[in-house]
Design a protein around this motif. Structure first.
Motif, PDB file in Angstrom:
ATOM      1  N   ARG A 202      35.930  24.034  49.600  1.00 31.41           N
ATOM      2  CA  ARG A 202      34.792  24.768  49.028  1.00 31.41           C
ATOM      3  C   ARG A 202      34.262  24.015  47.812  1.00 31.41           C
ATOM      4  O   ARG A 202      35.023  23.497  46.997  1.00 31.41           O
ATOM      5  N   ASP A 203      32.937  24.021  47.652  1.00 39.38           N
ATOM      6  CA  ASP A 203      32.334  23.345  46.497  1.00 39.38           C
ATOM      7  C   ASP A 203      31.094  24.096  46.016  1.00 39.38           C
ATOM      8  O   ASP A 203      30.040  23.516  45.821  1.00 39.38           O
ATOM      9  N   SER A 204      31.225  25.416  45.856  1.00 36.00           N
ATOM     10  CA  SER A 204      30.063  26.214  45.437  1.00 36.00           C
ATOM     11  C   SER A 204      29.561  25.791  44.065  1.00 36.00           C
ATOM     12  O   SER A 204      28.391  25.956  43.744  1.00 36.00           O
ATOM     13  N   GLY A 205      30.472  25.270  43.244  1.00 35.23           N
ATOM     14  CA  GLY A 205      30.051  24.783  41.941  1.00 35.23           C
ATOM     15  C   GLY A 205      30.078  25.796  40.825  1.00 35.23           C
ATOM     16  O   GLY A 205      29.881  25.444  39.666  1.00 35.23           O
ATOM     17  N   LEU A 206      30.308  27.065  41.130  1.00 28.45           N
ATOM     18  CA  LEU A 206      30.318  28.094  40.093  1.00 28.45           C
ATOM     19  C   LEU A 206      31.572  28.948  40.202  1.00 28.45           C
ATOM     20  O   LEU A 206      32.095  29.182  41.290  1.00 28.45           O
ATOM     21  N   ALA A 207      32.030  29.430  39.035  1.00 29.27           N
ATOM     22  CA  ALA A 207      33.184  30.331  39.016  1.00 29.27           C
ATOM     23  C   ALA A 207      33.073  31.249  37.809  1.00 29.27           C
ATOM     24  O   ALA A 207      32.384  30.944  36.820  1.00 29.27           O
ATOM     25  N   ILE A 208      33.751  32.382  37.894  1.00 31.11           N
ATOM     26  CA  ILE A 208      33.829  33.352  36.797  1.00 31.11           C
ATOM     27  C   ILE A 208      35.299  33.518  36.420  1.00 31.11           C
ATOM     28  O   ILE A 208      36.161  33.653  37.294  1.00 31.11           O
ATOM     29  N   VAL A 209      35.565  33.513  35.133  1.00 33.14           N
ATOM     30  CA  VAL A 209      36.914  33.784  34.633  1.00 33.14           C
ATOM     31  C   VAL A 209      36.833  35.023  33.745  1.00 33.14           C
ATOM     32  O   VAL A 209      36.341  34.958  32.620  1.00 33.14           O
ATOM     33  N   PRO A 210      37.283  36.194  34.238  1.00 35.76           N
ATOM     34  CA  PRO A 210      37.282  37.404  33.405  1.00 35.76           C
ATOM     35  C   PRO A 210      38.565  37.470  32.574  1.00 35.76           C
ATOM     36  O   PRO A 210      39.655  37.180  33.066  1.00 35.76           O
ATOM     37  N   ALA A 211      38.429  37.848  31.315  1.00 33.47           N
ATOM     38  CA  ALA A 211      39.590  38.000  30.433  1.00 33.47           C
ATOM     39  C   ALA A 211      40.017  39.460  30.437  1.00 33.47           C
ATOM     40  O   ALA A 211      39.263  40.330  29.989  1.00 33.47           O
ATOM     41  N   PRO A 212      41.194  39.782  30.945  1.00 32.76           N
ATOM     42  CA  PRO A 212      41.631  41.187  30.992  1.00 32.76           C
ATOM     43  C   PRO A 212      41.656  41.810  29.595  1.00 32.76           C
ATOM     44  O   PRO A 212      41.955  41.134  28.603  1.00 32.76           O
ATOM     45  N   ARG A 213      41.380  43.102  29.535  1.00 31.65           N
ATOM     46  CA  ARG A 213      41.389  43.802  28.251  1.00 31.65           C
ATOM     47  C   ARG A 213      42.778  43.813  27.621  1.00 31.65           C
ATOM     48  O   ARG A 213      42.912  43.980  26.410  1.00 31.65           O
ATOM     49  N   ALA A 214      43.809  43.636  28.443  1.00 29.96           N
ATOM     50  CA  ALA A 214      45.170  43.664  27.907  1.00 29.96           C
ATOM     51  C   ALA A 214      45.451  42.472  27.003  1.00 29.96           C
ATOM     52  O   ALA A 214      46.377  42.528  26.178  1.00 29.96           O
TER      53      ALA A 214
END
Length: 721
Positions: A202-214
């Motif tokens: 896969r090479d969509s080129g985009l990603a999201i990294v969510p930071a957990p509230r914990a």
């Protein structure tokens, strides 16, 4: 007025709606409904929040308190977008644009707001980066960015990332099988631009990294790494530094933090009362994923990524804000528990307690001897808690009734009420489940009380129960006697140390009978009640206020000295504003102490020449509501209600009279102290802007809150507020 004989407020049938009769303008050619005489509610709120932000620059405040004001500004702004701005956007979405009394349409208001907010955020981060962070560094409180890390800190953050962060974060690549995720309201996230292919090709080129509230947003560096002072790094810096470890074998071209603020206003249909709690619990989950209202990104985020985010959140460029620092700034509030620097905080104080209410005394005896009036936080809230505890144990107490809108998380009052129920007393608690952002906690309190045997009701559908009342029935000498507490603020011990509020403890028969009637109306069913001296919404408060204003107007027309003083949080109701304009035209001197929103324009020639509006901002949040009418037989009222449409027409509120001359005189003197303040006050101008008042050479350099601390609190250390 006699101090022992309350006088009944006799009301006319004046219509409290927009077309209130009996208030002709003195100048017949002036239309007091014209939009030119009204300020916009939302823009007025922004003026209030800018006054809060100004406190972050006030060098008379201790350094960490200045930081707190900066963060309170962020918290206020978030809630403003979650509720008010989202409401305006919803009007646009439904095609229901209607102008307010000021004549502005939602789209026009939103455009002005976004521009003001953009400038305010620029100033906020300038204050943070150029004033507060350098000043804190001088005090050995440091926030280290990545370019400041030495080798030891680099190694420590890598261990921290691998042990504490990497195991709990789930990076999300974006492709047809992994659509853009539903991101929680106000959560910290990162958008990444990637180069290369993963193990699946896969090479969509985009990603999201969510930071957990914990995960903590602020991380304290151990002293063995940096032994001098208090040193911190941001979670965002740790993630930025090691983000490629989420995507082994790929190159991260861009990584930028962002945060979306969503609509958080709950929308409950008119379900049956017994379904309120379960319906509300369902709504609470949806609140986390409401429609987007604002997008904040790091200052360096490129346009191709911000355009992508705006499209996903259905937002416009106008709703995008670039920030020169952490996007989740208010999480810095955790700092107060992480550093022990009392010299950088407001000096501590102990709230005063009248001798009759000191620990160990019988509060029933004290209240029987004399009404007890308290002004929090300068005087302690503990006697109210002690009273509930005494009532829970007192064998003579038959029943307790109380309203709860907000209370602290480990509420001593809830414990006392539960104990009273377990002791066999008749306990009825009206819990407002829809107290915004406290709904979940109130549901838990309701469960605790019900399990103890208390009767719990959720008020009346369509009307929030905002009144603050406690009623105790006690058998004394073979007869039942009522006692009551009424307040302008919530039954919240922690807030009572931060908010200014009045409490009245009384056994006046007429007042207590009125409180009993209000409780009956809330918990039972029946026709309208007629309290003797209390004004209550949504039935009599608006009419009573209009009549009281008109009485002052009539007194002025008869050549008598006439005066109105009101201390409230907000003034938006057009009918009340028109009545105040009429009174001003008739010569009534009107002094308004309005902390936040004010839609009235003071100082307009021929309309409001005799009206002055000030706002007091300081260490404590001004929260008490007090109304004074010089020519009324009952001249002084305290209340839970602001002069807003929602309070006067859509809530259950009370305004309770201060019948004893001693107490009424004291409150009037304290109101005059507020009006004389030149240290903490701002004056509203006719154009809607505020001018900071400055003390003259012969005026006290101390603010009103400092003076009240000195007068009412004990062990208060010297401070200038």
């Amino acid at each position: 007025m006699s101090s022992s004989q309350p006088s009944k407020v006799t009301l006319t049938d004046a219509n409290p709606g927009p077309e209130t009769p009996g208030c002709p303008a003195v100048a017949a050619d002036i239309d007091l409904s014209a939009s030119e005489y009204y300020l916009n509610r939302e823009l007025s709120y922004m003026q209030f929040n800018l006054r809060v932000l100004e406190q972050a620059k006030n060098q008379q405040h201790p350094l960490l308190e200045r930081l707190m004001f900066l963060l309170i500004f962020s918290s206020n702004l978030d809630e403003f977008y979650e509720i008010r701005v989202s409401g305006l956007k919803k009007q646009l979405g439904f095609g229901r644009q209607r102008p307010g009394p000021d004549g502005k349409y939602p789209q026009e208001i939103l455009s002005e707001l976004h521009e003001q907010v953009r400038l305010a955020l620029q100033e906020q981060y300038r204050i943070l980066n150029e004033e507060l962070l350098p000043a804190m560094a001088e005090q050995n409180i440091r926030f280290l960015y990545r370019h400041e890390w030495d080798d030891n800190l680099v190694a420590w953050t890598q261990d921290y990332f691998r042990n504490e962060v990497l195991p709990v974060i789930s990076p999300l690549g974006l492709d047809p099988a992994h659509p853009f995720p539903r991101l929680v309201n106000k959560s910290l996230n990162f958008i990444l631009s990637l180069e290369g292919k993963d193990a699946f090709g896969r090479d969509s080129g985009l990603a999201i990294v969510p930071a957990p509230r914990a995960l903590p947003r602020l991380i304290k560096i151990p002293t063995h790494i940096m032994p001098e002072g208090d040193n911190f790094i941001f979670l965002s810096s740790v993630i930025h530094a090691h983000v490629e470890e989420f995507f082994p074998g790929m190159r991260v071209k861009e990584c930028h933090q962002f945060r979306v603020t969503r609509n958080s206003d709950l929308e409950m249909s008119n379900v049956e009362v017994e379904d309120v709690a379960s319906a509300l619990q369902g709504e609470l989950h949806l609140r986390r994923f409401g429609a987007a209202a604002k997008l904040e990104v790091g200052a360096g985020c490129p346009s191709e990524l911000t355009d992508f985010l705006l499209e996903r959140f259905n937002l416009t460029e106008e709703e995008l804000f670039r920030l020169d620092g952490p996007v989740n700034l208010q999480r810095l509030m955790a700092l107060t528990a992480m550093v022990n620097r009392p010299e950088l905080r407001f000096p501590p104080f102990s709230p005063g307690t009248p001798p009759a209410l000191e620990e160990g005394n019988c509060i029933f005896t004290a209240v029987t001897r004399e009404d007890q009036l308290l002004l929090h936080p300068f005087q302690s809230f503990i006697p109210i808690i002690d009273w509930a505890r005494q009532a829970a144990k007192d064998p003579g107490v038959i029943s307790i009734k109380q309203t709860l809108y907000r209370t602290n998380e480990s509420s001593e009052l809830v414990e006392a009420l539960a104990e009273a129920a377990r002791n066999g007393k008749e306990v009825t608690v009206v819990i407002e489940l829809r107290a915004r952002f406290d709904e979940e906690e109130n549901i838990q309190f309701a469960s605790i009380l019900q399990e103890a045997g208390a009767v719990v009701v959720y008020g009346v559908m369509g009307y929030k129960t905002h009144a603050k009342m406690l009623l105790i029935v006690r058998r004394e000498n073979g007869r039942l006697k009522r006692y009551a507490h009424m307040g302008t603020g919530n039954y919240h011990r922690k807030n009572s140390l931060l908010y200014t509020d009045y409490s009245l403890m009384t056994c006046d028969e007429v007042v207590c009978s009125d409180i009993h009637k209000v409780f009956q109306q809330i918990t039972g069913m029946g026709k309208k009640i007629s309290p003797e001296v209390i004004l209550h919404a949504p039935f009599r408060l608006m009419k009573g206020l209009i009549q009281l204003i008109q009485q002052e107007k009539q007194a002025a027309l008869e050549g008598k000295p006439a005066r109105i003083i009101a201390k409230i949080n907000s003034l938006t109701d057009p009918a009340i504003i028109r009545e105040l304009y009429c009174a001003s035209q008739s010569g009534v001197q009107i002094d308004l102490i309005v902390r936040g929103i004010c839609c009235l324009k003071p100082g307009v020639p021929g309309v409001s020449d005799n009206i002055r509006v000030i706002s007091v901002i300081g260490r404590f949040l001004e929260h008490s509501r007090v109304y004074y009418f010089a020519n009324s037989s009952t001249s002084m009222y305290c209340s839970s209600a602001d002069w807003m449409e929602r309070n006067l027409q859509q809530r259950i509120e009370i305004a309770f009279p201060i019948l004893k001359k001693k107490a009424a005189t004291r409150i009037l003197e304290e109101l005059e102290m507020y009006l004389a303040d030149r240290q903490q006050s701002w004056e509203l101008l006719a154009d809607g802007t505020y001018r900071k008042n400055e003390p003259g050479p012969d005026e006290s350099p101390d603010g009103v809150q400092s003076l009240l601390l000195t007068a009412l609190a004990t062990h208060a250390m010297a401070t200038r507020l």
